[in-house]
Design a protein around this motif. Structure first.
Motif, short mmCIF file in Angstrom:
data_model
loop_
_atom_site.label_atom_id
_atom_site.label_comp_id
_atom_site.label_asym_id
_atom_site.label_seq_id
_atom_site.Cartn_x
_atom_site.Cartn_y
_atom_site.Cartn_z
N ALA A 1 35.39 55.81 28.48
CA ALA A 1 36.67 56.40 28.10
C ALA A 1 36.75 57.86 28.53
O ALA A 1 37.80 58.32 29.02
CB ALA A 1 36.89 56.27 26.60
N ALA A 2 35.65 58.58 28.38
CA ALA A 2 35.63 59.99 28.79
C ALA A 2 35.83 60.10 30.29
O ALA A 2 36.56 60.98 30.77
CB ALA A 2 34.31 60.63 28.37
N GLU A 3 35.20 59.22 31.04
CA GLU A 3 35.35 59.24 32.49
C GLU A 3 36.80 58.98 32.89
O GLU A 3 37.33 59.64 33.79
CB GLU A 3 34.42 58.21 33.14
N VAL A 4 37.44 58.04 32.23
CA VAL A 4 38.84 57.73 32.53
C VAL A 4 39.72 58.92 32.20
O VAL A 4 40.59 59.31 32.99
CB VAL A 4 39.30 56.47 31.76
N SER A 5 39.49 59.55 31.04
CA SER A 5 40.33 60.68 30.64
C SER A 5 40.13 61.89 31.56
O SER A 5 41.02 62.72 31.70
CB SER A 5 40.07 61.07 29.19
N GLU A 6 38.96 61.97 32.18
CA GLU A 6 38.69 63.07 33.10
C GLU A 6 39.13 62.74 34.53
O GLU A 6 38.94 63.53 35.44
CB GLU A 6 37.19 63.39 33.10
N GLY A 7 39.71 61.56 34.71
CA GLY A 7 40.18 61.15 36.03
C GLY A 7 39.07 60.68 36.96
O GLY A 7 39.27 60.56 38.16
N LYS A 8 37.90 60.41 36.41
CA LYS A 8 36.77 59.93 37.20
C LYS A 8 36.70 58.41 37.12
O LYS A 8 35.76 57.85 36.56
CB LYS A 8 35.46 60.52 36.67
N VAL A 9 37.69 57.75 37.65
CA VAL A 9 37.75 56.30 37.54
C VAL A 9 37.04 55.66 38.72
O VAL A 9 37.48 55.76 39.86
CB VAL A 9 39.21 55.81 37.44
N ASP A 10 35.94 55.02 38.42
CA ASP A 10 35.19 54.27 39.42
C ASP A 10 35.82 52.88 39.51
O ASP A 10 35.99 52.21 38.48
CB ASP A 10 33.72 54.17 38.98
N PRO A 11 36.18 52.41 40.69
CA PRO A 11 36.81 51.10 40.81
C PRO A 11 35.94 49.96 40.27
O PRO A 11 36.46 48.91 39.91
CB PRO A 11 37.03 50.92 42.31
N LYS A 12 34.65 50.17 40.18
CA LYS A 12 33.74 49.14 39.67
C LYS A 12 33.62 49.18 38.15
O LYS A 12 33.00 48.30 37.56
CB LYS A 12 32.36 49.30 40.30
N LYS A 13 34.17 50.18 37.51
CA LYS A 13 34.01 50.36 36.07
C LYS A 13 34.54 49.19 35.25
O LYS A 13 33.85 48.73 34.32
CB LYS A 13 34.66 51.67 35.62
N PRO A 14 35.74 48.64 35.54
CA PRO A 14 36.20 47.49 34.76
C PRO A 14 35.22 46.31 34.83
O PRO A 14 34.96 45.64 33.84
CB PRO A 14 37.55 47.14 35.38
N GLU A 15 34.65 46.09 36.01
CA GLU A 15 33.67 45.00 36.15
C GLU A 15 32.41 45.30 35.34
O GLU A 15 31.85 44.42 34.70
CB GLU A 15 33.31 44.82 37.63
N GLU A 16 31.99 46.56 35.35
CA GLU A 16 30.82 46.97 34.57
C GLU A 16 31.06 46.76 33.08
O GLU A 16 30.20 46.25 32.36
CB GLU A 16 30.51 48.44 34.86
#
Length: 93
Positions: free
Chosen positions: A69-84
């Motif tokens: 959640a912190a990564e998303v709020s900081e705009g650091k969205v990794d495209p693989k994150k939902p799969e992770e």
């Protein structure tokens, strides 16, 4: 993949403390079986150990999701994150 070192020192220490306690419970279970303790006592202790493992897993999952959640709020969205996240939830359930 998110590493446990990303969870914060306090969280890691809390997880390790829980795992050490669980380790002691497992050693106690081994002793109980070796001593021939009643099955209901062994199963009660096994249930407590299982619950302790579930609590440790819940803590890890909670902190993992906080990191995501912190990564998303900081705009650091990794495209693989939902799969992770999906993989992590599948392991937990």
């Amino acid at each position: 993949m998110t590493k446990t070192t990303e969870l914060g020192q306090e969280t890691v220490e809390n997880i390790l403390k829980r795992l050490r306690r669980i380790e002691g419970q497992v050693r106690g279970l081994q002793k109980m079986v070796a001593e021939g303790r009643p099955c209901d006592e062994v199963l009660t202790q096994m249930t407590a150990t299982k619950k302790a493992m579930e609590a440790a897993a819940t803590l890890i999952l909670h902190e993992f999701l906080n990191v995501c959640a912190a990564e998303v709020s900081e705009g650091k969205v990794d495209p693989k994150k939902p799969e992770e996240i999906a993989t992590m939830l599948k392991k937990f359930i």
